[in-house]
Write an enzyme that holds these catalytic residues in place. Sequence first.
Site, PDB file in Angstrom:
ATOM      1  N   TYR A  73       0.847  -1.199   0.000  1.00 15.42           N
ATOM      2  CA  TYR A  73       0.000   0.000   0.000  1.00 15.42           C
ATOM      3  C   TYR A  73       0.887   1.256   0.000  1.00 15.42           C
ATOM      4  O   TYR A  73       1.899   1.295   0.707  1.00 15.42           O
ATOM      5  CB  TYR A  73      -0.911  -0.045   1.228  1.00 15.42           C
ATOM      6  N   ASP A 126       0.813  -8.396   6.453  1.00  9.86           N
ATOM      7  CA  ASP A 126      -0.345  -7.514   6.360  1.00  9.86           C
ATOM      8  C   ASP A 126      -1.443  -8.319   5.670  1.00  9.86           C
ATOM      9  O   ASP A 126      -1.392  -8.576   4.465  1.00  9.86           O
ATOM     10  CB  ASP A 126       0.033  -6.255   5.556  1.00  9.86           C
TER      11      ASP A 126
HETATM   12  O1  P1T Z   1      -5.995   3.325   5.819  1.00  4.00           O
HETATM   13  P1  P1T Z   1      -5.490   2.630   7.036  1.00  4.00           P
HETATM   14  O2  P1T Z   1      -6.559   2.048   7.903  1.00  4.00           O
HETATM   15  O3  P1T Z   1      -4.494   3.446   7.811  1.00  4.00           O
HETATM   16  O4  P1T Z   1      -4.695   1.303   6.522  1.00  4.00           O
HETATM   17  C1  P1T Z   1      -3.490   1.355   5.831  1.00  4.00           C
HETATM   18  C2  P1T Z   1      -3.357   0.122   4.972  1.00  4.00           C
HETATM   19  C3  P1T Z   1      -2.518  -0.890   5.395  1.00  4.00           C
HETATM   20  N1  P1T Z   1      -2.369  -2.024   4.664  1.00  4.00           N
HETATM   21  C4  P1T Z   1      -3.041  -2.212   3.517  1.00  4.00           C
HETATM   22  C5  P1T Z   1      -2.836  -3.481   2.733  1.00  4.00           C
HETATM   23  C6  P1T Z   1      -3.912  -1.235   3.050  1.00  4.00           C
HETATM   24  O5  P1T Z   1      -4.570  -1.455   1.898  1.00  4.00           O
HETATM   25  C7  P1T Z   1      -4.084  -0.034   3.788  1.00  4.00           C
HETATM   26  C8  P1T Z   1      -4.981   1.070   3.317  1.00  4.00           C
HETATM   27  N2  P1T Z   1      -5.331   0.999   1.966  1.00  4.00           N
HETATM   28  C9  P1T Z   1      -6.156   1.847   1.315  1.00  4.00           C
HETATM   29  C10 P1T Z   1      -6.737   2.923   1.887  1.00  4.00           C
HETATM   30  C11 P1T Z   1      -6.398   1.535  -0.101  1.00  4.00           C
HETATM   31  O6  P1T Z   1      -7.347   2.053  -0.718  1.00  4.00           O
HETATM   32  O7  P1T Z   1      -5.636   0.712  -0.646  1.00  4.00           O
END
Ligand code: P1T
Length: 389
Positions: free
Chosen positions: A105, A177
């Site tokens: 991400y 993750d």
């Molecule tokens: O947005 P948040 O709750 O802080 O999460 C971060 C995050 C961590 N790991 C993965 C695999 C993610 O996809 C994300 C957040 N991703 C998005 C907002 C998105 O649209 O891909």
Amino acid sequence: MKQDSRAYAFETLAVHAGYEPDASHGAVMPPVVMASTFAQPEPGKPLRFDYGRSGNPTRAHLEAALAALEGGTRGFAFSSGCAAATTLLHTLEPGDHVVSGDDVYGGTFRLFEKVMKPFGIATSFVDLTDLSRLETAITPKTRFVWFETPTNPTLKLADIAAVSRICAKLGVRVVVDNTFASPALQRPLLHGATVVLHSTTKYINGHSDVVGGALVTSDTDLCERLSFLQNALGAVPSPMDCYLVMRGIKTLSVRMKAHVASASELAQRLAAHPRVARVHYPGLSSHPQHELALRQMSGPGGMISVELASDLEGSRRFLQALRVFALAESLGGVESLAEHPALMTHASIPAINRKALGISDALVRLSVGIEHVADLWQDLDSALQACSS
Ligand code: P1T
């Protein structure tokens, strides 16, 4: 359900883990305890909770549920997925090194490169679909091998058990993750990973009304450190958000079944469409790691990435022609979403890295919701017609 050590099925855990009807009222759902502080019978001798940042009954229920779902001993809830990652990275010291999967991400990449690097924590990005690269990337300073599987946004997989075997030999902790799969489809700790990270914003909550994060582990030393850091850094979720995530978890199994069924059908149809150049979906036999998906996951998930047979303008036309899919960042909710990684979720990754990863201007990412699959297909098909006009 009485909380005991029996090996309940995932569907049962999703409904019951972390809470049983309370002794005083028998409420079948956990009360939302909004108190920021808790009265103490004697100075310095609180009951179970003293202050809302350090702990809260509603958060404790959610943390117990998360631990049960991932098969770990402790769960820690945070105010976002990035907050969970930040807290975990604070267990490291200047000079330490992280090996990260190359496709992560954009916010995670930014955290490694723009936030942790200036504090002396270096990260190497490695394509973990080829494990011969992993051993050469690990140095005596490596503390974590950190990856998403499936990855965001190109949906590559890494073999959690194989990575964990290599890391166990070298004394390196494995961070998975698991946001894209959710524990309904994949439980990394059972494959040997040390820590599971989630953006609970996504499938775990499932209703696009909470931003949250979580860590789950059975590593005793790490539990102790995370417990300290969760309080010391203070990136904790509100009791109301904990309640909402807990409510979302109750339907996680049924939601994931619906996401997988529709995504599987849409991926097949997209792959056969003349205006589509390539479909990335672990459930397709054309996916380079389809065999691993069958082995490691109980379903290939609800995310599909599609390379359109067009350019940036074509992608824009496609995304703006969608009527049921909303054009929005995020994923994992009951409603279908579509986005353009290069312009949106992965814009913080330098263009040269994006190019190497295949995050092109023609790549769009779909989060398949639980609407009727016929409506979803009609929406995609008509937007594909608009794409090259
Ligand atoms: O947005 P948040 O709750 O802080 O999460 C971060 C995050 C961590 N790991 C993965 C695999 C993610 O996809 C994300 C957040 N991703 C998005 C907002 C998105 O649209 O891909």
